[in-house]
Write a protein that holds these residues in place. Structure first.
Motif, PDB file in Angstrom:
ATOM      1  N   THR A 127       0.834  -1.207   0.000  1.00  0.00           N
ATOM      2  CA  THR A 127       0.000   0.000   0.000  1.00  0.00           C
ATOM      3  C   THR A 127       0.862   1.248   0.000  1.00  0.00           C
ATOM      4  O   THR A 127       2.074   1.194   0.187  1.00  0.00           O
ATOM      5  CB  THR A 127      -0.917   0.032   1.242  1.00  0.00           C
ATOM      6  OG1 THR A 127      -0.089   0.027   2.417  1.00  0.00           O
ATOM      7  CG2 THR A 127      -1.858  -1.155   1.276  1.00  0.00           C
ATOM      8  N   LYS A 128       0.196   2.385  -0.183  1.00  0.00           N
ATOM      9  CA  LYS A 128       0.812   3.703  -0.015  1.00  0.00           C
ATOM     10  C   LYS A 128       0.000   4.412   1.054  1.00  0.00           C
ATOM     11  O   LYS A 128      -1.195   4.611   0.879  1.00  0.00           O
ATOM     12  CB  LYS A 128       0.801   4.495  -1.320  1.00  0.00           C
ATOM     13  CG  LYS A 128       1.789   4.008  -2.375  1.00  0.00           C
ATOM     14  CD  LYS A 128       1.707   4.877  -3.613  1.00  0.00           C
ATOM     15  CE  LYS A 128       2.770   4.476  -4.643  1.00  0.00           C
ATOM     16  NZ  LYS A 128       4.118   4.824  -4.192  1.00  0.00           N
ATOM     17  N   ASP A 129       0.637   4.790   2.154  1.00  0.00           N
ATOM     18  CA  ASP A 129      -0.096   5.363   3.286  1.00  0.00           C
ATOM     19  C   ASP A 129       0.652   6.538   3.908  1.00  0.00           C
ATOM     20  O   ASP A 129       1.878   6.548   3.964  1.00  0.00           O
ATOM     21  CB  ASP A 129      -0.313   4.304   4.379  1.00  0.00           C
ATOM     22  CG  ASP A 129      -1.187   3.154   3.907  1.00  0.00           C
ATOM     23  OD1 ASP A 129      -2.259   3.418   3.366  1.00  0.00           O
ATOM     24  OD2 ASP A 129      -0.761   2.000   4.080  1.00  0.00           O
ATOM     25  N   HIS A 130      -0.127   7.513   4.384  1.00  0.00           N
ATOM     26  CA  HIS A 130       0.440   8.568   5.219  1.00  0.00           C
ATOM     27  C   HIS A 130       0.640   8.044   6.644  1.00  0.00           C
ATOM     28  O   HIS A 130       1.643   8.335   7.287  1.00  0.00           O
ATOM     29  CB  HIS A 130      -0.487   9.786   5.261  1.00  0.00           C
ATOM     30  CG  HIS A 130      -0.524  10.552   3.972  1.00  0.00           C
ATOM     31  ND1 HIS A 130      -1.542  10.441   3.051  1.00  0.00           N
ATOM     32  CD2 HIS A 130       0.357  11.442   3.444  1.00  0.00           C
ATOM     33  CE1 HIS A 130      -1.295  11.224   2.026  1.00  0.00           C
ATOM     34  NE2 HIS A 130      -0.151  11.850   2.226  1.00  0.00           N
ATOM     35  N   ILE A 131      -0.353   7.306   7.128  1.00  0.00           N
ATOM     36  CA  ILE A 131      -0.307   6.747   8.481  1.00  0.00           C
ATOM     37  C   ILE A 131      -0.312   5.220   8.363  1.00  0.00           C
ATOM     38  O   ILE A 131      -1.102   4.673   7.591  1.00  0.00           O
ATOM     39  CB  ILE A 131      -1.529   7.184   9.324  1.00  0.00           C
ATOM     40  CG1 ILE A 131      -1.789   8.682   9.156  1.00  0.00           C
ATOM     41  CG2 ILE A 131      -1.330   6.801  10.783  1.00  0.00           C
ATOM     42  CD1 ILE A 131      -0.823   9.569   9.835  1.00  0.00           C
ATOM     43  N   PHE A 132       0.492   4.553   9.135  1.00  0.00           N
ATOM     44  CA  PHE A 132       0.541   3.096   9.057  1.00  0.00           C
ATOM     45  C   PHE A 132       0.930   2.523  10.411  1.00  0.00           C
ATOM     46  O   PHE A 132       1.277   3.263  11.345  1.00  0.00           O
ATOM     47  CB  PHE A 132       1.537   2.646   7.967  1.00  0.00           C
ATOM     48  CG  PHE A 132       2.930   3.176   8.152  1.00  0.00           C
ATOM     49  CD1 PHE A 132       3.904   2.420   8.803  1.00  0.00           C
ATOM     50  CD2 PHE A 132       3.281   4.442   7.682  1.00  0.00           C
ATOM     51  CE1 PHE A 132       5.191   2.912   8.970  1.00  0.00           C
ATOM     52  CE2 PHE A 132       4.566   4.942   7.852  1.00  0.00           C
ATOM     53  CZ  PHE A 132       5.519   4.179   8.503  1.00  0.00           C
ATOM     54  N   LEU A 133       0.853   1.206  10.517  1.00  0.00           N
ATOM     55  CA  LEU A 133       1.326   0.501  11.701  1.00  0.00           C
ATOM     56  C   LEU A 133       2.639  -0.201  11.369  1.00  0.00           C
ATOM     57  O   LEU A 133       2.872  -0.560  10.208  1.00  0.00           O
ATOM     58  CB  LEU A 133       0.293  -0.538  12.166  1.00  0.00           C
ATOM     59  CG  LEU A 133      -1.099  -0.042  12.522  1.00  0.00           C
ATOM     60  CD1 LEU A 133      -1.977  -1.210  12.966  1.00  0.00           C
ATOM     61  CD2 LEU A 133      -1.037   1.015  13.610  1.00  0.00           C
ATOM     62  N   LEU A 134       3.476  -0.406  12.349  1.00  0.00           N
ATOM     63  CA  LEU A 134       4.694  -1.182  12.131  1.00  0.00           C
ATOM     64  C   LEU A 134       4.321  -2.646  11.902  1.00  0.00           C
ATOM     65  O   LEU A 134       3.271  -3.111  12.353  1.00  0.00           O
ATOM     66  CB  LEU A 134       5.610  -1.090  13.345  1.00  0.00           C
ATOM     67  CG  LEU A 134       6.086   0.305  13.770  1.00  0.00           C
ATOM     68  CD1 LEU A 134       7.019   0.183  14.965  1.00  0.00           C
ATOM     69  CD2 LEU A 134       6.768   1.021  12.625  1.00  0.00           C
ATOM     70  N   ASP A 135       5.185  -3.390  11.182  1.00  0.00           N
ATOM     71  CA  ASP A 135       4.992  -4.834  11.097  1.00  0.00           C
ATOM     72  C   ASP A 135       5.929  -5.493  12.114  1.00  0.00           C
ATOM     73  O   ASP A 135       6.669  -4.810  12.838  1.00  0.00           O
ATOM     74  CB  ASP A 135       5.214  -5.352   9.671  1.00  0.00           C
ATOM     75  CG  ASP A 135       6.642  -5.153   9.169  1.00  0.00           C
ATOM     76  OD1 ASP A 135       7.528  -4.862   9.998  1.00  0.00           O
ATOM     77  OD2 ASP A 135       6.877  -5.294   7.955  1.00  0.00           O
ATOM     78  N   GLU A 136       5.903  -6.829  12.192  1.00  0.00           N
ATOM     79  CA  GLU A 136       6.685  -7.504  13.234  1.00  0.00           C
ATOM     80  C   GLU A 136       8.182  -7.298  13.050  1.00  0.00           C
ATOM     81  O   GLU A 136       8.932  -7.216  14.040  1.00  0.00           O
ATOM     82  CB  GLU A 136       6.340  -8.993  13.274  1.00  0.00           C
ATOM     83  CG  GLU A 136       6.566  -9.739  11.970  1.00  0.00           C
ATOM     84  CD  GLU A 136       6.272 -11.228  12.097  1.00  0.00           C
ATOM     85  OE1 GLU A 136       6.283 -11.738  13.223  1.00  0.00           O
ATOM     86  OE2 GLU A 136       6.017 -11.881  11.060  1.00  0.00           O
ATOM     87  N   THR A 137       8.646  -7.181  11.790  1.00  0.00           N
ATOM     88  CA  THR A 137      10.075  -6.955  11.543  1.00  0.00           C
ATOM     89  C   THR A 137      10.503  -5.595  12.064  1.00  0.00           C
ATOM     90  O   THR A 137      11.544  -5.458  12.723  1.00  0.00           O
ATOM     91  CB  THR A 137      10.372  -7.050  10.031  1.00  0.00           C
ATOM     92  OG1 THR A 137       9.981  -8.340   9.553  1.00  0.00           O
ATOM     93  CG2 THR A 137      11.855  -6.846   9.759  1.00  0.00           C
ATOM     94  N   GLU A 138       9.697  -4.575  11.767  1.00  0.00           N
ATOM     95  CA  GLU A 138      10.020  -3.218  12.229  1.00  0.00           C
ATOM     96  C   GLU A 138       9.902  -3.110  13.753  1.00  0.00           C
ATOM     97  O   GLU A 138      10.698  -2.434  14.400  1.00  0.00           O
ATOM     98  CB  GLU A 138       9.089  -2.219  11.543  1.00  0.00           C
ATOM     99  CG  GLU A 138       9.319  -2.130  10.037  1.00  0.00           C
ATOM    100  CD  GLU A 138       8.163  -1.480   9.303  1.00  0.00           C
ATOM    101  OE1 GLU A 138       8.399  -0.950   8.203  1.00  0.00           O
ATOM    102  OE2 GLU A 138       7.018  -1.514   9.812  1.00  0.00           O
ATOM    103  N   ALA A 139       8.889  -3.767  14.304  1.00  0.00           N
ATOM    104  CA  ALA A 139       8.710  -3.732  15.761  1.00  0.00           C
ATOM    105  C   ALA A 139       9.918  -4.329  16.467  1.00  0.00           C
ATOM    106  O   ALA A 139      10.357  -3.843  17.519  1.00  0.00           O
ATOM    107  CB  ALA A 139       7.442  -4.489  16.157  1.00  0.00           C
TER     108      ALA A 139
END
Length: 417
Positions: free
Chosen positions: A344-356
């Motif tokens: 997706t392309k988003d201004h606001i997003f949630l982290l995924d498990e890798t980023e967390a």
């Protein structure tokens, strides 16, 4: 323009639905033990009991219901004791009338017959009144300064008892540009004449002065909570926020929009970009996904809410242009292989498990005690992974139609150099 085809609705057989309901009830039961706050445990045990009752004799529902009922009283006792001890702590640390009022409010959360609650409330009330009188005496003494001698004389003559007196004294202080003390006086004459406008003007001038002295954090704090859209407050607030971002480093706490964020990462060359993650997990106004629907980030209700309602509420028109539309990768669950859907392309997003996991130490808070969603799907298609209150990444996930999990939105913003 061709109409988009509606996705076929997933229809479960009665047996499949009972199994799905059973699994949700089991997740509620198991999730209760992972909650650090006893109040959350009570809520989740009650939910599990209700769901197992509806399942009747399906699988081991009755056995699990009995287990939940056996554990519920302990969770209730823990909750009552936690609230009581918090009230005692607030009382012991109280220094002002507002502090004692906070302790009273905490005690009132419990039934009055628990321990010595009535006595504690009565004592806090007496201490609150004493503190209030002491605060008034200190305020009178503090205002007797040479630069505002006339205002202090007027206040002393009428003993600071009327809105008119506070308004007059505040106006005199405002006239000599003592905006901080003027604001304190005006706060006691709310509703009288044009007091509200004068309060905003005082805090607007305090913010401008703070920025001139290089204290952009104070300026942003005043403009965030005291001035609203008065004059060009929103525009200069965005300007001061960018000044803070220019020198922000990973791990810093910054204000952008009406939220406090932690700087989790930075990128870019000639243009510098910062990854901001909400400092404190907060409740969303929607579930992650409707019950029975796949919980992919791409089609989730939570994604829509964050990029529409939250985006427009959190950021002014002067802040929105610097919030980047980021390319968001939909990775599969690393443990169970559950598909993450489309990118997706988003201004606001949630982290995924890798980023967390990458930012785990930066984002860990000692006092958060709230679980928060990740955009990675859980083991089943109708669940999503999350981070527990103690900072543990939970790839197994939780039912996506639950309102028990909070959110920590993330954004990439342009910070300049």
């Amino acid at each position: 323009m061709a109409k988009k085809k509606k996705k076929p609705e997933i229809v479960l057989t009665p047996e499949q639905q009972r199994e799905a309901d059973y699994q949700k009830a089991v997740r509620r039961m198991e999730g209760a033990e992972k909650m650090l706050q006893a109040e959350d445990k009570v809520h989740m045990y009650r939910e599990a009991i209700r769901m197992f009752e509806e399942l009747d004799d399906y699988e081991d529902s009755q056995i699990r219901k009995k287990r939940c009922r056996k554990r519920l009283p302990l969770a209730r006792r823990e909750h009552r004791e936690e609230v009581y001890q918090e009230g005692m702590r607030l009382k012991a640390e109280a220094k002002s009338a507002a502090d004692y009022e906070a302790a009273i409010a905490e005690f009132r959360r419990l039934r009055r017959e628990y321990k010595d609650i009535p006595e504690q409330i009565k004592e806090c009330g007496q201490l609150k009144e004493a503190a209030r009188k002491n605060e008034r005496r200190k305020a009178v003494t503090g205002r007797l300064a040479a630069a505002a001698i006339l205002a202090a004389v007027i206040g002393a003559v009428i003993f600071l008892c009327s809105p008119q007196a506070f308004y007059l004294e505040g106006s005199l202080l405002m006239g000599i540009q003592d905006y901080e003390r003027a604001d304190t006086l005006f706060s006691k004459s709310r509703g009288y004449k044009d007091t509200d406008k004068r309060v905003m003007e005082c805090n607007y001038q305090r913010a401008v002065k703070a920025a001139e002295n290089g204290d952009y954090k104070k300026a942003v704090r005043l403009l965030s909570s005291k001035t609203g859209d008065y004059k060009d407050s929103l525009e200069i607030k965005a300007k001061y926020e960018k000044e803070i971002l220019k020198t922000a480093r990973i791990g810093d706490t910054v204000t952008y929009g009406n939220v406090k964020w932690i700087v989790a990462d930075e990128a870019g060359g000639s243009q510098r970009f910062l990854l901001l993650v909400r400092k404190n997990p907060a409740k969303a106004e929607t579930v992650y996904q409707t019950s029975g629907q796949p919980a992919s980030w791409e089609n989730s209700k939570l994604r829509s809410w964050l990029n529409q309602d939250f985006f427009n509420t959190c950021f002014s028109k002067y802040e929105q242009p610097d919030v980047l539309e980021a390319n968001i990768t939909a990775r599969a669950n690393s443990t169970y292989g559950t598909s993450g859907g489309g990118d997706t392309k988003d201004h606001i997003f949630l982290l995924d498990e890798t980023e967390a996991e990458r930012y785990q130490e930066i984002l860990k808070l000692k006092d958060s005690q709230k679980s928060w969603w990740l955009r990675t799907p859980g083991k089943s298609s109708d669940s999503a992974a999350f981070v527990s209150a103690d900072g543990t990444i939970m790839p197994y996930g939780y039912a996506a139609d639950s309102m028990d999990i909070s959110v920590r939105p993330a954004v990439w913003v342009q910070s300049g150099r």
